[in-house]
Scaffold this active site. Structure first.
Site, PDB file in Angstrom:
ATOM      1  N   ASP A 141      -0.174  17.403   3.680  1.00 14.11           N
ATOM      2  CA  ASP A 141      -0.521  16.490   2.585  1.00 14.11           C
ATOM      3  C   ASP A 141      -0.139  17.087   1.226  1.00 14.11           C
ATOM      4  O   ASP A 141      -0.068  16.374   0.228  1.00 14.11           O
ATOM      5  CB  ASP A 141      -2.044  16.251   2.560  1.00 14.11           C
ATOM      6  CG  ASP A 141      -2.445  14.940   3.216  1.00 14.11           C
ATOM      7  OD1 ASP A 141      -1.661  13.976   3.163  1.00 14.11           O
ATOM      8  OD2 ASP A 141      -3.570  14.887   3.763  1.00 14.11           O
ATOM      9  N   LYS A 163       0.236   7.093  11.889  1.00 15.81           N
ATOM     10  CA  LYS A 163       0.745   8.460  11.737  1.00 15.81           C
ATOM     11  C   LYS A 163       0.976   9.087  13.108  1.00 15.81           C
ATOM     12  O   LYS A 163       2.025   9.676  13.359  1.00 15.81           O
ATOM     13  CB  LYS A 163      -0.246   9.309  10.919  1.00 15.81           C
ATOM     14  CG  LYS A 163      -0.251   8.939   9.440  1.00 15.81           C
ATOM     15  CD  LYS A 163      -1.420   9.553   8.664  1.00 15.81           C
ATOM     16  CE  LYS A 163      -1.410   9.049   7.228  1.00 15.81           C
ATOM     17  NZ  LYS A 163      -2.582   9.476   6.446  1.00 15.81           N
ATOM     18  N   GLN A 171      -7.752  12.948   7.283  1.00 11.74           N
ATOM     19  CA  GLN A 171      -7.690  11.655   6.604  1.00 11.74           C
ATOM     20  C   GLN A 171      -8.829  11.527   5.587  1.00 11.74           C
ATOM     21  O   GLN A 171      -9.981  11.829   5.886  1.00 11.74           O
ATOM     22  CB  GLN A 171      -7.766  10.527   7.644  1.00 11.74           C
ATOM     23  CG  GLN A 171      -7.581   9.126   7.091  1.00 11.74           C
ATOM     24  CD  GLN A 171      -6.168   8.839   6.578  1.00 11.74           C
ATOM     25  OE1 GLN A 171      -5.203   9.478   6.979  1.00 11.74           O
ATOM     26  NE2 GLN A 171      -6.048   7.883   5.688  1.00 11.74           N
TER      27      GLN A 171
HETATM   28  N1  GUN Z   1      -6.029   8.492   2.654  1.00 17.17           N
HETATM   29  C1  GUN Z   1      -5.229   7.645   1.965  1.00 17.17           C
HETATM   30  N2  GUN Z   1      -4.046   8.246   1.689  1.00 17.17           N
HETATM   31  C2  GUN Z   1      -4.107   9.477   2.206  1.00 17.17           C
HETATM   32  C3  GUN Z   1      -3.194  10.570   2.247  1.00 17.17           C
HETATM   33  O1  GUN Z   1      -2.069  10.535   1.728  1.00 17.17           O
HETATM   34  N3  GUN Z   1      -3.634  11.680   2.899  1.00 17.17           N
HETATM   35  C4  GUN Z   1      -4.853  11.751   3.461  1.00 17.17           C
HETATM   36  N4  GUN Z   1      -5.196  12.889   4.065  1.00 17.17           N
HETATM   37  N5  GUN Z   1      -5.730  10.768   3.434  1.00 17.17           N
HETATM   38  C5  GUN Z   1      -5.351   9.639   2.816  1.00 17.17           C
END
Ligand code: GUN
Length: 298
Positions: free
Chosen positions: A119, A52, A96
């Site tokens: 998100d 990311k 995350q």
């Molecule tokens: N962990 C796995 N997928 C995601 C996601 O889409 N967003 C976040 N914040 N954590 C994750």
């Protein structure tokens, strides 16, 4: 044989568009800012977060990563999120998941300012999506990316098409169903308590697998010609590749589904790459909104 939907190239297209629009925003003296927060040392999460942050830099964003020790307290994490909420250089905040067990993930998500919640997990954004306020919502990245792949095949108006979403999670299944409904599809959400799941799946013109169970959805559950979107990413043992080796598979049994489907996303290389691309798009949209500008790129 089905057309294989190339998520990598679709994601690359999105990222190219984001780069251009970020550069255009630069002319107004604004650089989209994304803060990614990770707590603890979960190796899979470390890889996701590194991807990311790297893609954000590639897009020309101001990219900040906060890596916190597993022992970080809930109060400390809340304080960091509040600091990021108030930081004018940050337009997107992603914490995350999963978080360590001593931290209430729900509380952290609700602490993120809704207009920086890239998100799309905050109740405000969930409510906006559910009520069709898409002009001001931030939409969860995986369903948004899946929807772009569906639009490439069927266009923006899914009137007359039936969609079955297998899985009812807050992160994928429910927002996916909302997006399909907003596009005029006739939507059913199926889950572990659904009666005769194979028969229901066979009614779907658009079948979305989002259960997190390796290869659960079989080829003979797929209506001939259907579009199959496989959101699952499951690591399974692959002794044929050598001892201790593994491979990634989706929620759909690809080899058999490919024979019935009209189009299908592979795993890896389908929905996965779209998730990060849509995170960039959400950050860009947020930066435009914070600048009082409208982004009409995607
Ligand atoms: N962990 C796995 N997928 C995601 C996601 O889409 N967003 C976040 N914040 N954590 C994750």
């Amino acid at each position: 044989m089905a057309d294989i939907i190339d998520g990598k190239s679709a994601a690359a297209q999105v990222v190219e568009g984001v780069k251009k629009s970020a550069a255009a925003l630069g002319a107004h003296g604004i650089k989209p800012g994304l803060a990614v927060v990770i707590v603890g040392e979960d190796p899979a999460s470390q890889v996701y977060v590194a991807n990311k942050s790297r893609t954000a830099k590639e897009c020309g964003f101001h990219s900040v990563q906060h890596t916190l020790a597993a022992e970080t307290s809930e109060a400390e994490l809340v304080a960091l999120v509040e600091k990021l909420n108030a930081d004018p250089d940050i337009h997107g905040i992603l914490v995350q998941l999963p978080l360590p067990a001593h931290i209430d993930a729900g509380k952290i998500i609700q602490t993120i300012a809704p207009d920086k919640d890239v998100d799309g997990f905050h109740f405000i954004n969930v409510g906006k999506l559910a009520t069709g306020e898409l002009d001001t919502a931030l939409v969860p990245c995986t369903p948004a990316g899946s929807m772009l792949l569906i639009e490439k095949r069927h266009g923006k108006d899914l009137s007359g098409l039936s969609a079955v979403v297998v899985g009812r999670s807050n992160i994928v299944g429910k927002p996916m169903a909302s997006l399909l409904l907003a596009a005029n599809a006739t939507v059913t959400i199926a889950h572990s308590r659904t009666k005769d799941l194979p028969a229901l799946c066979r009614t779907a013109d658009i079948l979305v697998g989002a259960v997190g169970r390796p290869e659960m959805i079989k080829g003979d559950w797929v209506k001939p010609g259907a579009t199959v979107i496989d959101v699952g990413i499951n690591r399974v043992p692959a002794p044929d590749k050598g001892e201790g080796k593994s491979r990634l598979v989706g929620d759909v049994e690809f080899a058999s589904a490919e024979r019935n489907a009209g189009a299908i996303t592979p795993v890896p290389g389908g929905v996965g790459p779209m998730t990060i691309a849509m995170l960039m798009a959400n950050t860009l949209v947020s930066a435009y909104r914070h600048a009082g500008l409208e982004y009409r790129g995607l």
